[in-house]
Design an enzyme around this catalytic site. Structure first.
Site, PDB file in Angstrom:
ATOM      1  N   CYS A  26      -5.714   1.539  -6.474  1.00  0.00           N
ATOM      2  CA  CYS A  26      -4.231   2.104  -6.270  1.00  0.00           C
ATOM      3  C   CYS A  26      -4.646   3.709  -5.549  1.00  0.00           C
ATOM      4  O   CYS A  26      -5.319   4.360  -6.054  1.00  0.00           O
ATOM      5  CB  CYS A  26      -3.426   2.485  -7.328  1.00  0.00           C
ATOM      6  N   GLY A  71       4.293   4.633  -7.530  1.00  0.00           N
ATOM      7  CA  GLY A  71       4.470   3.905  -8.615  1.00  0.00           C
ATOM      8  C   GLY A  71       5.092   2.825  -9.121  1.00  0.00           C
ATOM      9  O   GLY A  71       5.024   1.864  -8.072  1.00  0.00           O
ATOM     10  N   SER A 127       4.124  -7.864  -5.548  1.00  0.00           N
ATOM     11  CA  SER A 127       2.650  -7.849  -5.249  1.00  0.00           C
ATOM     12  C   SER A 127       1.760  -8.735  -6.000  1.00  0.00           C
ATOM     13  O   SER A 127       1.780  -8.634  -7.383  1.00  0.00           O
ATOM     14  CB  SER A 127       2.075  -6.295  -5.883  1.00  0.00           C
ATOM     15  N   CYS A 262       3.805   6.877  15.473  1.00  0.00           N
ATOM     16  CA  CYS A 262       4.349   6.485  13.824  1.00  0.00           C
ATOM     17  C   CYS A 262       5.361   7.837  13.833  1.00  0.00           C
ATOM     18  O   CYS A 262       5.699   8.517  14.577  1.00  0.00           O
ATOM     19  CB  CYS A 262       3.501   6.209  13.080  1.00  0.00           C
ATOM     20  N   ASP A 278       3.507   7.860   3.585  1.00  0.00           N
ATOM     21  CA  ASP A 278       2.861   7.393   2.442  1.00  0.00           C
ATOM     22  C   ASP A 278       1.333   7.528   2.082  1.00  0.00           C
ATOM     23  O   ASP A 278       0.928   7.728   1.064  1.00  0.00           O
ATOM     24  CB  ASP A 278       3.017   5.938   2.014  1.00  0.00           C
ATOM     25  N   CYS A 319     -11.215   2.990  22.347  1.00  0.00           N
ATOM     26  CA  CYS A 319      -9.771   2.472  22.098  1.00  0.00           C
ATOM     27  C   CYS A 319      -8.979   2.282  23.303  1.00  0.00           C
ATOM     28  O   CYS A 319      -8.495   1.286  23.777  1.00  0.00           O
ATOM     29  CB  CYS A 319      -9.123   2.979  21.015  1.00  0.00           C
TER      30      CYS A 319
END
Length: 417
Positions: A26, A71, A127, A262, A278, A319
């Site tokens: 995590c 969380g 998950s 993004c 995130d 790229c």
């Protein structure tokens, strides 16, 4: 009233990084350290109401999507989410639809939760990392106990209550070695929508031991894709493959990691702090706080736009000259931990895997797009693919590259399966 000039998503974390599990890979548990003085990580009622009202007001679409993350959000209990629904009803203008999605590890889901989620039509992301021995490798409790049995119970309860449930599978160094077993496990469960999320974690100057190897990830996707496109394209949705098909259908990517830019999926922490992404919940990526600055102002800020544009503008030359740039656009910036062959920094750790997968699936997905445009039934399309594969496989030797294109020897791929 002014609304955002583009669609946005907020990953709302009303319990912050608090979780009842201790998953060994995590990346978010450590975010509690950003708030050493926090007595409680439960989002206060007045802040919750302010956020909901602002989110609805700022949304430029008739349908308003709320995404509840952590969380582990279910730690807050059902009553907290009942209050969320009440506030959405209070602040939602007539005629606008409000949709809620919640991402959970499933270990606290019981009959009461399922009744609530079904009644309020929540969409659930659950998950699961595959069969028991693979899932339990990393997804454990605080006391290091296995969780697979609990998660399977939750999945069956959600299905019984007809809660719309998607499965998120983290692909790590262990389950990546068993693509056919992982995929068939989910298929046998009756999973209708699935997404594979590659694990990439920075450790010092490199990546963690749990991180998936790029070539292995490419082989994993190719192997699953080959089985899916021949047998399951009509009954199982797989986000990775749906995204890969979008360029051939003339549709922009929906998934942020594959878009050219993004910066339209922000994070709301328990105290009102807004972060750019995130995966960038750090002090330097904090945009502001809802108690001080309106959500709309933060969403429209030049800082957030610049953050999103850097994804495109910081690509290495390797790229820019790549034949699959139109598919991955360099992948998620947080995974750009490698160097290009010419030594330039900023190459995505997963580059080799992306190349293998997108080059492999492209011709097939182009045919799928043509079949859909011509009205060809997918059952007929799958039958034709199976027939082609059978003919090609009949000519392959045991040690030849597998005709499916996975990159493995025939004897270790389709012949073994």
């Amino acid at each position: 009233m002014a609304t955002a000039t583009r669609e946005f998503q907020v990953l709302a974390k009303p319990i912050g990084a608090v979780c009842n599990l201790d998953c060994r890979y995590c990346y978010y548990l450590e975010k509690k350290d950003l708030y050493p003085q926090a007595g409680s990580f439960r989002m206060a009622d007045d802040l919750l109401e302010s956020y909901i009202a602002q989110h609805i007001a700022a949304c430029p679409k008739e349908t308003v999507l709320f995404s509840w993350h952590g969380g582990e959000p279910t730690v807050l209990g059902i009553d907290y989410f009942r209050r969320i629904v009440e506030l959405q009803c209070k602040h939602g203008p007539p005629g606008r639809e409000v949709i809620n999605g919640i991402q959970t590890n499933g270990t606290l889901i019981d009959e009461a939760w399922c009744r609530f989620l079904a009644n309020e039509r929540f969409y659930v992301g659950l998950s699961i990392d595959g069969p028991r021995e693979l899932h339990d490798r990393y997804r454990v409790t605080k006391s290091q106990k296995a969780t697979h049995k609990q998660v399977m119970q939750a999945y069956r309860l959600l299905r019984r209550h007809r809660v719309s449930t998607d499965v998120l599978c983290v692909v790590h160094q262990h389950n990546v070695r068993h693509p056919a077993a992982v995929y068939r496990f989910f298929r046998d469960l009756g999973v209708e929508y699935l997404q594979f999320l590659p694990l990439v974690q920075r450790r010092g100057e490199g990546v963690s031991a749990e991180t998936v190897a790029p070539e292995a990830y490419g082989t994993f996707l190719c192997t699953v894709f080959n089985e899916w496109i021949r047998t399951d394209i009509e009954r199982i949705g797989i986000q990775n493959f749906e995204e890969a098909s979008r360029p051939f259908l003339g549709i922009p990517h929906a998934l942020c990691v594959l878009r050219e830019t993004c910066g339209d999926i922000v994070v709301l922490e328990h105290n009102g702090d807004i972060y750019e992404c995130d995966h960038f919940v750090t002090g330097e990526h904090r945009l502001g706080n809802l108690r001080e600055t309106p959500l709309l102002t933060l969403l429209e800020s030049s800082r957030l736009r610049a953050f999103g544009d850097r994804k495109r503008d910081a690509l290495p030359r390797y790229c820019l000259e790549c034949e699959v740039l139109y598919q991955c656009h360099g992948g998620c910036p947080k995974d750009r931990l490698a160097r290009a062959p010419d030594g330039e920094e900023g190459l995505n750790h997963l580059c080799a895997g992306f190349k293998r997968f997108f080059n492999h699936c492209g011709p097939y997905l182009q045919r799928v797009a043509q079949a859909r445009r011509s009205g060809t039934p997918m059952t007929a399309f799958m039958s034709a693919l199976r027939s082609e594969h059978t003919k090609t496989a009949a000519q392959a030797g045991r040690n030849d590259p597998c005709p499916c294109g996975s990159g493995r020897k025939y004897k270790r791929c389709c012949l073994a399966n």
